[in-house]
Motif scaffolding. Structure first.
Motif, PDB file in Angstrom:
ATOM      1  N   GLU A  12       0.858  -1.177   0.000  1.00 53.54           N
ATOM      2  CA  GLU A  12       0.000   0.000   0.000  1.00 53.54           C
ATOM      3  C   GLU A  12       0.896   1.229   0.000  1.00 53.54           C
ATOM      4  O   GLU A  12       1.971   1.227   0.608  1.00 53.54           O
ATOM      5  CB  GLU A  12      -0.890   0.021   1.246  1.00 53.54           C
ATOM      6  N   ALA A  13       0.429   2.261  -0.650  1.00 58.73           N
ATOM      7  CA  ALA A  13       1.230   3.482  -0.768  1.00 58.73           C
ATOM      8  C   ALA A  13       1.640   4.032   0.599  1.00 58.73           C
ATOM      9  O   ALA A  13       2.743   4.556   0.755  1.00 58.73           O
ATOM     10  CB  ALA A  13       0.465   4.534  -1.571  1.00 58.73           C
ATOM     11  N   ALA A  14       0.799   3.890   1.607  1.00 63.68           N
ATOM     12  CA  ALA A  14       1.107   4.432   2.936  1.00 63.68           C
ATOM     13  C   ALA A  14       2.308   3.747   3.584  1.00 63.68           C
ATOM     14  O   ALA A  14       2.915   4.301   4.498  1.00 63.68           O
ATOM     15  CB  ALA A  14      -0.107   4.307   3.845  1.00 63.68           C
ATOM     16  N   SER A  15       2.681   2.565   3.116  1.00 60.51           N
ATOM     17  CA  SER A  15       3.818   1.866   3.705  1.00 60.51           C
ATOM     18  C   SER A  15       5.153   2.508   3.323  1.00 60.51           C
ATOM     19  O   SER A  15       6.136   2.371   4.057  1.00 60.51           O
ATOM     20  CB  SER A  15       3.822   0.399   3.275  1.00 60.51           C
ATOM     21  N   VAL A  16       5.200   3.203   2.204  1.00 62.85           N
ATOM     22  CA  VAL A  16       6.459   3.779   1.720  1.00 62.85           C
ATOM     23  C   VAL A  16       6.985   4.851   2.676  1.00 62.85           C
ATOM     24  O   VAL A  16       8.131   4.764   3.120  1.00 62.85           O
ATOM     25  CB  VAL A  16       6.315   4.299   0.271  1.00 62.85           C
ATOM     26  N   PRO A  17       6.191   5.870   3.038  1.00 62.33           N
ATOM     27  CA  PRO A  17       6.732   6.854   3.990  1.00 62.33           C
ATOM     28  C   PRO A  17       6.995   6.269   5.373  1.00 62.33           C
ATOM     29  O   PRO A  17       7.881   6.739   6.091  1.00 62.33           O
ATOM     30  CB  PRO A  17       5.665   7.957   4.040  1.00 62.33           C
ATOM     31  N   LEU A  18       6.278   5.219   5.759  1.00 63.00           N
ATOM     32  CA  LEU A  18       6.544   4.571   7.038  1.00 63.00           C
ATOM     33  C   LEU A  18       7.958   3.998   7.054  1.00 63.00           C
ATOM     34  O   LEU A  18       8.724   4.231   7.999  1.00 63.00           O
ATOM     35  CB  LEU A  18       5.516   3.468   7.289  1.00 63.00           C
ATOM     36  N   ALA A  19       8.335   3.259   6.013  1.00 62.67           N
ATOM     37  CA  ALA A  19       9.682   2.686   5.933  1.00 62.67           C
ATOM     38  C   ALA A  19      10.731   3.796   5.896  1.00 62.67           C
ATOM     39  O   ALA A  19      11.767   3.710   6.568  1.00 62.67           O
ATOM     40  CB  ALA A  19       9.803   1.793   4.702  1.00 62.67           C
ATOM     41  N   ARG A  20      10.456   4.827   5.134  1.00 62.22           N
ATOM     42  CA  ARG A  20      11.408   5.946   5.018  1.00 62.22           C
ATOM     43  C   ARG A  20      11.623   6.625   6.370  1.00 62.22           C
ATOM     44  O   ARG A  20      12.748   6.900   6.773  1.00 62.22           O
ATOM     45  CB  ARG A  20      10.905   6.938   3.968  1.00 62.22           C
ATOM     46  N   ARG A  21      10.535   6.896   7.088  1.00 66.21           N
ATOM     47  CA  ARG A  21      10.646   7.571   8.388  1.00 66.21           C
ATOM     48  C   ARG A  21      11.388   6.717   9.408  1.00 66.21           C
ATOM     49  O   ARG A  21      12.168   7.236  10.214  1.00 66.21           O
ATOM     50  CB  ARG A  21       9.256   7.942   8.910  1.00 66.21           C
ATOM     51  N   LEU A  22      11.151   5.403   9.384  1.00 64.12           N
ATOM     52  CA  LEU A  22      11.866   4.527  10.308  1.00 64.12           C
ATOM     53  C   LEU A  22      13.362   4.554  10.013  1.00 64.12           C
ATOM     54  O   LEU A  22      14.181   4.650  10.926  1.00 64.12           O
ATOM     55  CB  LEU A  22      11.334   3.103  10.224  1.00 64.12           C
ATOM     56  N   LEU A  23      13.728   4.506   8.739  1.00 59.15           N
ATOM     57  CA  LEU A  23      15.146   4.565   8.385  1.00 59.15           C
ATOM     58  C   LEU A  23      15.753   5.899   8.811  1.00 59.15           C
ATOM     59  O   LEU A  23      16.817   5.934   9.436  1.00 59.15           O
ATOM     60  CB  LEU A  23      15.333   4.363   6.880  1.00 59.15           C
ATOM     61  N   GLY A  25      14.760   7.972  11.135  1.00 62.15           N
ATOM     62  CA  GLY A  25      14.831   8.046  12.592  1.00 62.15           C
ATOM     63  C   GLY A  25      15.972   7.219  13.160  1.00 62.15           C
ATOM     64  O   GLY A  25      16.686   7.665  14.062  1.00 62.15           O
ATOM     65  N   THR A  26      16.161   6.036  12.609  1.00 61.82           N
ATOM     66  CA  THR A  26      17.257   5.181  13.051  1.00 61.82           C
ATOM     67  C   THR A  26      18.598   5.843  12.779  1.00 61.82           C
ATOM     68  O   THR A  26      19.488   5.875  13.646  1.00 61.82           O
ATOM     69  CB  THR A  26      17.192   3.812  12.332  1.00 61.82           C
ATOM     70  N   MET A  27      18.752   6.387  11.588  1.00 62.59           N
ATOM     71  CA  MET A  27      20.025   7.000  11.214  1.00 62.59           C
ATOM     72  C   MET A  27      20.285   8.274  12.017  1.00 62.59           C
ATOM     73  O   MET A  27      21.431   8.533  12.402  1.00 62.59           O
ATOM     74  CB  MET A  27      20.060   7.246   9.719  1.00 62.59           C
ATOM     75  N   ASP A  28      19.239   9.030  12.281  1.00 59.03           N
ATOM     76  CA  ASP A  28      19.407  10.235  13.088  1.00 59.03           C
ATOM     77  C   ASP A  28      19.837   9.873  14.507  1.00 59.03           C
ATOM     78  O   ASP A  28      20.769  10.457  15.055  1.00 59.03           O
ATOM     79  CB  ASP A  28      18.106  11.045  13.105  1.00 59.03           C
ATOM     80  N   ALA A  29      19.153   8.877  15.088  1.00 56.21           N
ATOM     81  CA  ALA A  29      19.495   8.461  16.453  1.00 56.21           C
ATOM     82  C   ALA A  29      20.923   7.905  16.526  1.00 56.21           C
ATOM     83  O   ALA A  29      21.619   8.112  17.519  1.00 56.21           O
ATOM     84  CB  ALA A  29      18.499   7.411  16.945  1.00 56.21           C
ATOM     85  N   ALA A  30      21.366   7.218  15.484  1.00 60.19           N
ATOM     86  CA  ALA A  30      22.718   6.651  15.469  1.00 60.19           C
ATOM     87  C   ALA A  30      23.784   7.714  15.231  1.00 60.19           C
ATOM     88  O   ALA A  30      24.934   7.523  15.594  1.00 60.19           O
ATOM     89  CB  ALA A  30      22.819   5.571  14.394  1.00 60.19           C
ATOM     90  N   ASP A  35      23.192  14.138   5.048  1.00 63.06           N
ATOM     91  CA  ASP A  35      23.228  13.978   3.596  1.00 63.06           C
ATOM     92  C   ASP A  35      23.214  12.497   3.201  1.00 63.06           C
ATOM     93  O   ASP A  35      22.539  12.102   2.246  1.00 63.06           O
ATOM     94  CB  ASP A  35      24.456  14.663   2.992  1.00 63.06           C
ATOM     95  N   ILE A  36      23.947  11.674   3.926  1.00 67.78           N
ATOM     96  CA  ILE A  36      23.963  10.227   3.676  1.00 67.78           C
ATOM     97  C   ILE A  36      22.586   9.647   3.986  1.00 67.78           C
ATOM     98  O   ILE A  36      22.049   8.837   3.225  1.00 67.78           O
ATOM     99  CB  ILE A  36      25.051   9.527   4.519  1.00 67.78           C
ATOM    100  N   SER A  37      22.005  10.071   5.103  1.00 65.51           N
ATOM    101  CA  SER A  37      20.666   9.602   5.480  1.00 65.51           C
ATOM    102  C   SER A  37      19.650   9.935   4.409  1.00 65.51           C
ATOM    103  O   SER A  37      18.806   9.110   4.056  1.00 65.51           O
ATOM    104  CB  SER A  37      20.232  10.221   6.806  1.00 65.51           C
ATOM    105  N   TYR A  38      19.725  11.148   3.866  1.00 62.87           N
ATOM    106  CA  TYR A  38      18.786  11.565   2.836  1.00 62.87           C
ATOM    107  C   TYR A  38      18.943  10.706   1.582  1.00 62.87           C
ATOM    108  O   TYR A  38      17.950  10.238   1.009  1.00 62.87           O
ATOM    109  CB  TYR A  38      18.980  13.048   2.497  1.00 62.87           C
ATOM    110  N   ASP A  39      20.197  10.485   1.143  1.00 63.01           N
ATOM    111  CA  ASP A  39      20.421   9.659  -0.045  1.00 63.01           C
ATOM    112  C   ASP A  39      19.838   8.264   0.139  1.00 63.01           C
ATOM    113  O   ASP A  39      19.156   7.736  -0.747  1.00 63.01           O
ATOM    114  CB  ASP A  39      21.917   9.538  -0.351  1.00 63.01           C
TER     115      ASP A  39
END
Length: 159
Positions: A12-23, A25-30, A35-39
């Motif tokens: 479902e289309a709604a799953s795409v931003p969910l996966a993106r936000r989790l990634l 958030g994980t990268m920000d917390a780490a 710039d790498i996180s965005y790519d």
């Protein structure tokens, strides 16, 4: 230290931003460089969008199906895999479950009104290493790696 997570998502289309936000958030917390996180998040968005659009059951009955996103942050590298249960990549693009494949054809001329057809090229442009392969009879796998850069205040910086 390493981080690993996997999501089983509905196509479902709604799953795409969910996966993106989790990634993100994980990268920000780490403490990964933004710039790498965005790519990586843009490449993940393209891979997930492909799974949502093309990754369904190839049977005539069809089903909404699901796809899986797995992310590994280990040392100075991030690896992301998006696996679907669709018909896979067209023959000639991928050689039955191996990383041997023909290069992507050149992108079609830019059309400002065109919304599709650039995702795989974007993934290749944004990642350091990319692999598109089929799992015979079970769908396609898009995996990509990127070397990480860290913020000065990173909690999980590789030593």
């Amino acid at each position: 230290m390493s981080i690993w997570w996997s999501l089983h998502l509905r196509r479902e289309a709604a799953s795409v931003p969910l996966a993106r936000r989790l990634l993100l958030g994980t990268m920000d917390a780490a403490g990964v460089d933004p710039d790498i996180s965005y790519d990586l998040s843009l490449a993940l968005t393209e891979a997930c969008a492909n799974a949502v659009e093309h990754g369904g059951d190839a049977s005539p009955e069809g089903s909404s199906g699901a796809y899986r996103v797995t992310a590994f942050l280990d040392g100075d590298k991030c690896r992301i895999e998006v696996t679907d249960s669709g018909p896979g990549f067209p023959l000639g693009r991928v050689l039955h479950g191996t990383s041997l494949r023909a290069p992507l054809p050149p992108p079609a001329p830019a059309d400002p009104h065109r919304e599709h057809g650039r995702g795989l090229w974007l993934i290749e442009a944004l990642a350091d290493h990319v692999d598109f392969r089929n799992r015979p009879g079970r769908g396609a796998v898009v995996s990509f790696d990127k070397i990480l850069k860290w913020r000065e205040d990173a909690l999980l910086r590789a030593s």
